[in-house]
Motif scaffolding. Structure first.
Motif, PDB file in Angstrom:
ATOM      1  N   ILE A  57     106.754  -3.123 -78.460  1.00  0.00           N
ATOM      2  CA  ILE A  57     105.440  -3.587 -78.022  1.00  0.00           C
ATOM      3  C   ILE A  57     105.524  -4.638 -76.915  1.00  0.00           C
ATOM      4  O   ILE A  57     104.738  -4.584 -75.961  1.00  0.00           O
ATOM      5  N   PRO A  58     106.447  -5.623 -76.964  1.00  0.00           N
ATOM      6  CA  PRO A  58     106.503  -6.603 -75.865  1.00  0.00           C
ATOM      7  C   PRO A  58     106.706  -5.955 -74.500  1.00  0.00           C
ATOM      8  O   PRO A  58     106.068  -6.349 -73.518  1.00  0.00           O
ATOM      9  N   ARG A  61     103.475  -4.146 -73.537  1.00  0.00           N
ATOM     10  CA  ARG A  61     102.479  -5.135 -73.139  1.00  0.00           C
ATOM     11  C   ARG A  61     102.737  -5.635 -71.718  1.00  0.00           C
ATOM     12  O   ARG A  61     101.810  -5.814 -70.926  1.00  0.00           O
ATOM     13  N   LYS A  93     101.609   0.792 -85.197  1.00  0.00           N
ATOM     14  CA  LYS A  93     101.989  -0.576 -84.863  1.00  0.00           C
ATOM     15  C   LYS A  93     101.300  -1.037 -83.574  1.00  0.00           C
ATOM     16  O   LYS A  93     100.823  -2.177 -83.472  1.00  0.00           O
ATOM     17  N   ILE A  94     101.275  -0.144 -82.587  1.00  0.00           N
ATOM     18  CA  ILE A  94     100.636  -0.469 -81.314  1.00  0.00           C
ATOM     19  C   ILE A  94      99.151  -0.736 -81.518  1.00  0.00           C
ATOM     20  O   ILE A  94      98.584  -1.685 -80.963  1.00  0.00           O
ATOM     21  N   ASP A  95      98.501   0.097 -82.317  1.00  0.00           N
ATOM     22  CA  ASP A  95      97.074  -0.076 -82.563  1.00  0.00           C
ATOM     23  C   ASP A  95      96.802  -1.403 -83.267  1.00  0.00           C
ATOM     24  O   ASP A  95      95.786  -2.063 -83.008  1.00  0.00           O
ATOM     25  N   HIS A  96      97.707  -1.821 -84.150  1.00  0.00           N
ATOM     26  CA  HIS A  96      97.550  -3.089 -84.859  1.00  0.00           C
ATOM     27  C   HIS A  96      97.617  -4.274 -83.901  1.00  0.00           C
ATOM     28  O   HIS A  96      96.991  -5.318 -84.136  1.00  0.00           O
ATOM     29  N   GLU A  97      98.364  -4.095 -82.806  1.00  0.00           N
ATOM     30  CA  GLU A  97      98.519  -5.157 -81.814  1.00  0.00           C
ATOM     31  C   GLU A  97      97.616  -4.933 -80.591  1.00  0.00           C
ATOM     32  O   GLU A  97      97.827  -5.541 -79.551  1.00  0.00           O
ATOM     33  N   ARG A  98      96.599  -4.112 -80.763  1.00  0.00           N
ATOM     34  CA  ARG A  98      95.776  -3.711 -79.614  1.00  0.00           C
ATOM     35  C   ARG A  98      95.157  -4.897 -78.884  1.00  0.00           C
ATOM     36  O   ARG A  98      95.087  -4.926 -77.656  1.00  0.00           O
ATOM     37  N   SER A 100      96.232  -7.837 -78.375  1.00  0.00           N
ATOM     38  CA  SER A 100      97.178  -8.550 -77.510  1.00  0.00           C
ATOM     39  C   SER A 100      97.658  -7.671 -76.357  1.00  0.00           C
ATOM     40  O   SER A 100      98.127  -8.178 -75.337  1.00  0.00           O
ATOM     41  N   ILE A 101      97.547  -6.362 -76.522  1.00  0.00           N
ATOM     42  CA  ILE A 101      97.964  -5.444 -75.455  1.00  0.00           C
ATOM     43  C   ILE A 101      96.889  -5.356 -74.391  1.00  0.00           C
ATOM     44  O   ILE A 101      97.173  -5.315 -73.189  1.00  0.00           O
ATOM     45  N   LYS A 103      92.213  -5.018 -74.549  1.00  0.00           N
ATOM     46  CA  LYS A 103      91.061  -4.279 -75.038  1.00  0.00           C
ATOM     47  C   LYS A 103      90.507  -3.321 -73.972  1.00  0.00           C
ATOM     48  O   LYS A 103      89.670  -2.474 -74.274  1.00  0.00           O
TER      49      LYS A 103
END
Length: 336
Positions: A57-58, A61, A93-98, A100-101, A103
């Motif tokens: 994810i980092p 992002r 996992k990506i959707d959970h961090e949406r 921070s990625i 909106k």
């Protein structure tokens, strides 16, 4: 599900692209050359977009933020990012961090090839067109006497097709579709003109994967350089050809995604501001912009959207030439 009849105004019919084996792998972080993945239907219209290997994810992002910055600064017209190696587990996992990625993203995922396509919508120029046209649709229905909540706005809700999932830019369903998983009846997809092929792929995805539950897709293509808006209406129509119907083959012309209407609204070159003879004179503003409109009106059928026949004064939602000129003027003023 509404049954759609043939139409002589069909402009373009979709031909499906065969998918490759899911064993294809991209080994480097970015694949600069064309790979077999390009034959995947999810990659239609993205042939010039590098494929990044998903490594967490980092890193994802960082790519999203960097490309969003380029778009907002006007240094790029590339709205898409592609990542290989994104499984359904990774997608969760990506959707959970949406948040921070970003909106301002829309995501499409192919479960066969573990491909993730991210569409970036980082500014008013990218978001305004589909949001405003959706609002105009709702206001037109309210003006016919329908209740304010005659349509549910679904925003970027994720919908799952046969082997892929997708989020719309804007989507609406009638109140008669009460289940959370019910598909919208009308979808709006917008983007810069460089992504028109991709937008058409999106229209085809909605009509095909919904099994006909999505009746209308409106594509809005934006060309800032010449201040042009292009609207395309896509629906299901019988495949081209006059194949005879028999008992053994009762449906020889299956319904396929078809572009049935296109409207363009282009700002005419502005007149030069006038000045007085003295160099110090105040520059007078030029006349208000005018527009060349081709293909109007844009018509959205009431029955396809509300899933019932209209009762007067209800009727089809029609955006006239004047409506579209005003829409374009407001749009360019907002994003200028």
């Amino acid at each position: 599900m509404t049954t759609l009849s043939g139409s002589s105004d069909a402009l373009y019919a979709y031909t499906p692209i065969l998918k490759p084996s899911s064993s294809t792998v991209v080994t480097s972080e970015t694949s600069p050359a064309k790979s077999p993945l390009m034959e995947s239907s999810l990659m239609e219209g993205l042939q010039d977009v590098p494929i990044h290997q998903y490594i967490g994810i980092p890193n994802l992002r960082r790519h999203v933020r960097a490309q969003s910055t380029e778009l907002q600064a006007g240094r790029s017209n590339q709205q898409y990012l592609v990542f290989q190696g994104v499984t359904e587990y990774h997608l969760g996992k990506i959707d959970h961090e949406r948040a921070s990625i970003g909106k301002h993203t829309r995501m499409s995922h192919d479960t066969d090839d573990d491909l993730l396509v991210i569409k970036l919508m980082p500014s008013a120029r990218h978001e305004n067109a589909h949001i405003t046209l959706g609002m105009e649709l709702v206001l037109a229905l309210i003006g016919m006497g329908l209740p304010r909540r005659c349509l549910y706005a679904l925003g970027g809700t994720t919908f799952h097709g046969h082997n892929s999932s997708k989020e719309a830019d804007s989507a609406y369903k009638p109140i008669s579709r009460t289940q959370e998983t019910d598909w919208p009846t009308i979808v709006f997809e917008s983007g810069l003109s460089e992504s028109l092929t991709r937008l058409r792929h999106d229209a085809q995805w909605w009509l095909t994967n919904s099994g006909g539950d999505v009746n209308i897709v409106v594509v809005i293509s934006i060309t800032p350089a010449v201040k042009r808006l292009r609207f395309e209406k896509w629906c299901l129509r019988p495949a081209p050809g006059n194949m005879p119907t028999t008992r053994a083959h009762p449906n020889r012309n299956p319904l396929v995604p078809t572009r049935v209407q296109e409207v363009t609204v282009t700002q005419n070159p502005a007149a030069q501001p006038s000045t007085a003879a003295q160099p110090s004179a105040t520059i007078q503003p030029g006349p208000p912009p005018s527009y060349a409109v081709a293909g109007a009106p844009l018509t959205l059928e009431f029955q396809d959207i509300l899933l019932r026949a209209p009762v007067p004064p209800e009727g089809n939602v029609t955006f006239t030439r004047a409506d579209l000129e005003q829409f374009a003027e407001d749009f360019w003023e907002c994003v200028n």
